[in-house]
Design an enzyme around this catalytic site. Structure first.
Site, mmCIF file in Angstrom:
data_model
loop_
_atom_site.group_PDB
_atom_site.id
_atom_site.type_symbol
_atom_site.label_atom_id
_atom_site.label_comp_id
_atom_site.label_asym_id
_atom_site.label_seq_id
_atom_site.Cartn_x
_atom_site.Cartn_y
_atom_site.Cartn_z
ATOM 1 N N TYR A 37 0.866 -1.147 -0.006
ATOM 2 C CA TYR A 37 -0.002 0.080 0.111
ATOM 3 C C TYR A 37 0.872 1.146 -0.006
ATOM 4 O O TYR A 37 1.927 1.207 0.704
ATOM 5 C CB TYR A 37 -1.036 0.089 1.340
ATOM 6 C CG TYR A 37 -1.714 1.332 1.485
ATOM 7 C CD1 TYR A 37 -3.067 1.282 0.920
ATOM 8 C CD2 TYR A 37 -1.062 2.422 1.853
ATOM 9 C CE1 TYR A 37 -3.697 2.604 0.934
ATOM 10 C CE2 TYR A 37 -1.686 3.719 2.054
ATOM 11 C CZ TYR A 37 -3.205 3.676 1.542
ATOM 12 O OH TYR A 37 -3.724 4.874 1.709
ATOM 13 N N GLU A 52 -3.947 7.344 -3.603
ATOM 14 C CA GLU A 52 -3.875 6.013 -2.765
ATOM 15 C C GLU A 52 -3.574 5.051 -4.008
ATOM 16 O O GLU A 52 -4.145 4.877 -4.916
ATOM 17 C CB GLU A 52 -5.197 5.691 -2.180
ATOM 18 C CG GLU A 52 -5.164 4.562 -1.102
ATOM 19 C CD GLU A 52 -6.577 4.456 -0.458
ATOM 20 O OE1 GLU A 52 -6.380 4.370 0.721
ATOM 21 O OE2 GLU A 52 -7.465 3.894 -1.282
#
Lengths: 390, 289
Positions: free
Chosen positions: A109, A197
């Site tokens: 991530y 993101e």
């Protein structure tokens, strides 16, 4: 302001961040052409909507043949996709992203946000890619790394290497990942983003990084200097009434209750909705008319709120500071002259020029339920919904 | 006493000659605020509402001894105006402007480090010490002088609370709206610390909103250090998650951002929490006994 995944990926590509080969398609035939041009023997067809949870909702399909690409695109385009973020009505899919499939080795991530605690841009990374970062942070906070950026010098290479090492990378991978982080930061800063993101950021079997899925949102207050971003706004993703309201300089958010609200100031508007709820009712909307509400603005607010068929009573709660109660009262009278209103109207005015405002309403001969205080206003509105005496 | 501003504050307006700044400067003067001039680059040397206009904040400070500035400069130029005020030695900078880009405020706050100044706002109704100094857009006549300190994000909810208190005979020492943006110049904690030391403030009312953790941070400090009652309210119990409720900072991004979670934390930290905004005044009065 949000943009689509395919738009985010094009933006990231322009910052030399590796993303899968792929293109957006408006139709099944176009999807087929894109897949043919991409080549290979496997593709992914992804519904493009501004809501998460697409995978579990069937909005992301793996195709093993060109026929399947066409079939999946056909199935998705023109249908409403219901995900856990869209509500029951779902969101219309007007386009898909077709990409080559890659063999994934590991998932990470990577994100940047404006962190409210530090009041700075913060890099967030985790080895637990492909999951909701909030859930990872709640369950296993040690798996989430935060690195705050000093705005005077920007994100430094050493910080990127530190973060890369922190998520378990080593050797050349650290250098590659650091380069992606630095580029992502530049993109975030240049474009006045609020959030970006990449989830997951993957490594492939051949050791390359790829931004497999990406999401980005931008600061509405900075759009005046971001014409390229402004051009990418997709009005189909927004509630038409919210767009119309913003055209009149009104801040409107539709909810699902029966008490329509017109209030000045965001804080008082929320507190009014909360009070309605405490007296057993449910607000139909949030609406902030802002400061300096002209009679026209009030009339527009009436029209927008009353277009909602669920509205059974209208509550107007104005605490006039820079506003003036007489202007507001003129607006109410104008609104009621302009349209037929068949729901009870509760009016609570306070603040600047209160007496003049009350006099205008009294002289109008129109039918109102008067309230002196916030508590009265909320209580009387809820009673009016239930058809009770007020 | 009071905090931030008082009858001795010497106030300038940045963006002085604009329509809104002019109106609110006149209102401030009417209440007795010492408005000593203003700044509009390019109009230096002129006189506006009987006050001198300067091209730069520095010139205004040198000529008038100004120590407080009210910023009405439009969003694309706000950050520059705030940093100009910081550099010129202004101590309290109140930024009324709504719509300042978030990353501009991130940079402004970095610039602030090492300077002895406090920024209120942006997107704020401002600061008022009743009968002494008004640096904001609130209606002065609803603020009676008294001994309750108020800190809020919102402007109009601040007015609402003040009216409820004044009906019960309670007045205000100083009231501050910090504004609804996610990155703002001054947080609740900084102001609670100032109220803690103010001998003219008997209790503090903190009116927060969904989003962020400022209220909880302030209450955590208050539990150990604040020597007077703290009453708290959080607006937005009925706000849907993920939506920006008018204020850029009023958004539920996670469980801890909700009004319910914040009110619960505040109560655990010893704050007298108001569930219903209509009962703010009464709760403040009860906290005094």
């Amino acid at each position: 302001m949000n943009i689509h995944e395919y738009q985010t990926k094009e933006l990231l590509r322009s910052y030399k961040i590796p993303v899968p080969d792929g293109r957006m398609a408006h139709s099944a035939n176009q999807a087929l052409v894109v897949a043919e041009q991409l080549g290979g023997d496997g593709w992914v067809v992804k519904a493009q909507i501004h809501a998460g949870g697409r995978g579990k909702a069937g909005g992301v399909q793996l195709a093993n043949s060109l026929d399947e690409v066409q079939q999946y695109a056909e199935n998705l385009i023109g249908t409403r996709l219901v995900t856990k973020q869209t509500g029951e009505a779902g969101r219309m899919v007007n386009r898909v992203l077709v990409e080559q499939i890659h063999q994934i080795e590991t998932e990470y991530y990577l994100g940047l946000v404006i962190d409210r605690a530090s009041q700075r841009i913060t890099l967030i990374a985790s080895a637990a890619g492909g999951m909701e970062i909030e859930e990872v942070a709640a369950a296993t906070p040690e798996k989430v790394i935060n690195e705050v950026v000093d705005p005077a010098v920007g994100l430094q290479d050493f910080q990127c290497r530190k973060v890369a090492a922190g998520i378990g990378l080593s050797g050349k991978q650290i250098v590659k990942a650091a380069r992606i982080m630095k580029s992502l930061y530049r993109c975030f800063r240049d474009k006045d983003a609020l959030m970006v993101e990449i989830n997951p950021l993957v490594t492939t079997k051949d050791g390359q990084f790829l931004a497999l899925d990406a999401k980005m949102s931008f600061d509405g207050n900075a759009l005046f200097r971001q014409p390229e971003i402004t051009d990418q706004r997709d009005f189909d993703e927004e509630d038409p009434k919210e767009i119309e309201a913003s055209g009149h300089d009104l801040n409107y958010i539709a909810l699902d209750g029966s008490v329509g609200c017109i209030v000045n100031g965001a804080g008082l508007a929320m507190a009014t909705m909360d009070a309605i709820s405490l007296y057993g009712g449910r607000p139909a909307n949030f609406l902030d008319v802002g400061g300096g509400a002209s009679p026209e603005k009030i009339a527009n607010a009436f029209r927008i709120v009353l277009e909602d068929p669920n509205v059974k009573v209208l509550l107007l709660n104005i605490y006039a500071g820079i506003n003036r109660c007489d202007w507001i009262a003129e607006g109410i009278v104008k609104a009621m002259a302009d349209q037929v209103i068949d729901v009870p109207i509760v009016v609570r005015l306070a603040g600047t020029n209160l007496e003049a405002g009350r006099a205008i309403l009294a002289d109008s001969g129109l039918d109102f339920i008067h309230a002196d205080r916030l508590s009265d206003a909320a209580e009387k509105s809820v009673k009016a919904v239930n058809g009770g005496a007020v | 006493m009071s905090i931030l501003v008082n009858k001795d504050s010497r106030v300038i307006f940045q963006g002085f000659t604009g329509q809104h700044a002019t109106f609110h400067a006149q209102e401030a003067i009417r209440m007795g605020t010492q408005v000593v001039g203003g700044v509009t680059p390019g109009k230096g040397g002129q006189t506006h509402i009987d006050r001198p206009v300067f091209d730069t904040v520095k010139e205004a400070v040198v000529a008038t001894g100004a120590d407080v500035s009210v910023v009405f400069v439009p969003p694309p130029f706000s950050a520059d105006a705030i940093m100009e005020a910081i550099e010129a030695g202004i101590k309290v900078i109140v930024v009324i402007t709504d719509g300042v880009p978030v990353q501009d405020m991130v940079r402004v706050k970095r610039y602030l480090i090492g300077h002895d100044a406090i920024i209120i706002g942006p997107n704020t109704a401002g600061v008022i010490t009743p009968e002494e100094c008004k640096v904001g857009i609130m209606p002065a006549h609803i603020y009676p002088k008294g001994r309750i300190g108020v800190v809020s994000r919102s402007g109009t909810l601040n007015y609402e609370a003040v009216e409820q208190m004044s009906e019960l005979g309670l007045g205000i020492s100083t009231s501050i709206s910090i504004g609804g943006d996610p990155v703002n110049g001054c947080d609740f904690l900084t102001l609670l610390k100032q109220f803690s030391e103010d001998s003219d403030t008997d209790a503090v009312l903190m009116i927060g909103e969904i989003g962020g953790s400022q209220e909880v941070e302030a209450a955590t400090w208050a539990r150990a250090h604040l020597n007077k009652p703290l009453v708290g309210f959080i607006a937005g119990a009925t706000a849907p998650p993920g939506r920006t409720m008018g204020h850029a900072g009023a958004i539920i991004s996670g469980e801890a951002d909700t009004a319910q979670a914040k009110m619960q934390r505040l109560a655990e930290l010893g704050v007298s929490v108001v569930q219903n905004a209509a009962e703010i005044g009464q709760t403040v009065r009860n906290s005094l006994s």
